[in-house]
Design a protein around this motif. Structure first.
Motif, PDB file in Angstrom:
ATOM      1  N   GLU A 142     -20.507   4.042 -13.649  1.00 28.75           N
ATOM      2  CA  GLU A 142     -20.751   5.479 -13.560  1.00 28.75           C
ATOM      3  C   GLU A 142     -21.264   6.043 -14.878  1.00 28.75           C
ATOM      4  O   GLU A 142     -22.129   6.924 -14.888  1.00 28.75           O
ATOM      5  N   ASP A 166     -19.331   3.104  -6.135  1.00 29.97           N
ATOM      6  CA  ASP A 166     -18.930   1.755  -6.517  1.00 29.97           C
ATOM      7  C   ASP A 166     -17.440   1.505  -6.306  1.00 29.97           C
ATOM      8  O   ASP A 166     -17.005   0.354  -6.257  1.00 29.97           O
ATOM      9  N   TRP A 167     -16.632   2.571  -6.183  1.00 27.55           N
ATOM     10  CA  TRP A 167     -15.200   2.401  -5.935  1.00 27.55           C
ATOM     11  C   TRP A 167     -14.954   1.591  -4.657  1.00 27.55           C
ATOM     12  O   TRP A 167     -13.915   0.962  -4.504  1.00 27.55           O
ATOM     13  N   VAL A 185     -19.669   9.874  -9.207  1.00 22.30           N
ATOM     14  CA  VAL A 185     -21.084   9.730  -9.547  1.00 22.30           C
ATOM     15  C   VAL A 185     -21.740   8.668  -8.658  1.00 22.30           C
ATOM     16  O   VAL A 185     -22.873   8.823  -8.219  1.00 22.30           O
ATOM     17  N   THR A 186     -21.025   7.589  -8.411  1.00 20.48           N
ATOM     18  CA  THR A 186     -21.504   6.516  -7.528  1.00 20.48           C
ATOM     19  C   THR A 186     -20.414   6.236  -6.495  1.00 20.48           C
ATOM     20  O   THR A 186     -19.298   6.760  -6.600  1.00 20.48           O
ATOM     21  N   ALA A 246     -16.386  12.578 -18.277  1.00 16.19           N
ATOM     22  CA  ALA A 246     -17.500  11.630 -18.212  1.00 16.19           C
ATOM     23  C   ALA A 246     -18.675  12.114 -19.045  1.00 16.19           C
ATOM     24  O   ALA A 246     -19.295  11.335 -19.778  1.00 16.19           O
ATOM     25  N   GLU A 306     -10.073  10.950  -8.335  1.00 19.78           N
ATOM     26  CA  GLU A 306     -11.272  11.453  -8.999  1.00 19.78           C
ATOM     27  C   GLU A 306     -10.885  12.092 -10.324  1.00 19.78           C
ATOM     28  O   GLU A 306     -10.000  12.945 -10.388  1.00 19.78           O
ATOM     29  N   HIS A 317     -14.918  15.493 -14.232  1.00 20.01           N
ATOM     30  CA  HIS A 317     -16.316  15.165 -14.519  1.00 20.01           C
ATOM     31  C   HIS A 317     -16.685  15.482 -15.977  1.00 20.01           C
ATOM     32  O   HIS A 317     -17.508  14.792 -16.573  1.00 20.01           O
ATOM     33  N   HIS A 374     -12.418   7.300 -10.622  1.00 14.99           N
ATOM     34  CA  HIS A 374     -13.876   7.450 -10.643  1.00 14.99           C
ATOM     35  C   HIS A 374     -14.239   8.918 -10.850  1.00 14.99           C
ATOM     36  O   HIS A 374     -13.384   9.798 -10.804  1.00 14.99           O
ATOM     37  N   TYR A 426     -15.449   1.921 -15.133  1.00 17.04           N
ATOM     38  CA  TYR A 426     -16.037   3.128 -15.705  1.00 17.04           C
ATOM     39  C   TYR A 426     -17.497   2.935 -16.077  1.00 17.04           C
ATOM     40  O   TYR A 426     -18.289   3.857 -16.023  1.00 17.04           O
TER      41      TYR A 426
END
Length: 199
Positions: free
Chosen positions: A166, A38-39, A35-36, A63, A57, A60, A32, A163
């Motif tokens: 995010e 959700d993981w 960003v969120t 992304a 992680e 960034h 991830h 993915y």
């Protein structure tokens, strides 16, 4: 041998874990960008299915580059490809003897070419395994229906640690709500909540 499986909590990556479990010490790894959160959904699925779980992680910048590419292209394929390759590289650099993902034979995205797979293996000294590469969607769906308890629905309503969630959030932040509808087609996602019955 230890294997790190890129994991979203969805049916494909969960089925891949089940197929590999007899041969490897499988750890589900959710990559991830922070960003969120959700993981956490993937962690819950890992607990429900009894697999070890870790997060990693990602960079960034990868992304941001993916989001800009998707906005420029008007579709998500190249951005998601970029993120998937970055995630594989990151997990390959961990302690595992082998890495895997839940891509199927007929997936359009993400995909890894034979040359990319060989390069990944050579540079990191790992085996890259794609256990669903011989399975089409119909075969996967039948195996999942016989084994897993699954929730499904539109991608913006299903809680899943892939993915896309995010990248959608970053796309909104960088380009506004309208950009998400312009870039991502409507499609159904799945989220595994456990087994129908133990194997």
């Amino acid at each position: 041998m230890e294997l790190g499986l890129l994991y979203s909590g969805g049916k494909d990556s969960t089925l891949a874990a089940l197929l590999l479990n007899d041969f490897y010490d499988v750890t589900l790894v959710t990559a991830h960008f922070g960003v969120t959160d959700d993981w956490k959904y993937a962690r819950d699925t890992a607990e429900a299915t009894g697999f070890d779980f870790e997060t990693v992680e990602l960079d960034h910048d990868a992304a941001i580059e993916a989001v800009e590419r998707m906005a420029e292209d008007g579709y998500p394929r190249n951005g998601i490809q970029r993120v998937h390759r970055h995630a594989l590289e990151t997990v390959a650099g961990m302690r595992f003897d082998a890495i895997a993902d839940g891509t199927r034979r007929d997936d359009r995205v993400p995909t890894v070419s034979r040359a990319q797979a060989q390069s990944l293996e050579d540079r990191h000294g790992v085996d890259y395994i794609v256990p669903l590469s011989g399975f089409g969607r119909g075969a996967v769906d039948r195996l999942v229906a016989a084994t897993l308890d699954v929730e499904s629905g539109p991608s913006d309503e299903i809680n899943k640690a892939d993915y896309e969630a995010e990248l959608r959030a970053l796309l909104v932040r960088e380009h506004g709500e309208k950009a998400v509808d312009e870039v991502f087609p409507d499609h159904e996602q799945t989220y595994v909540t456990g087994f129908l019955s133990r194997r």
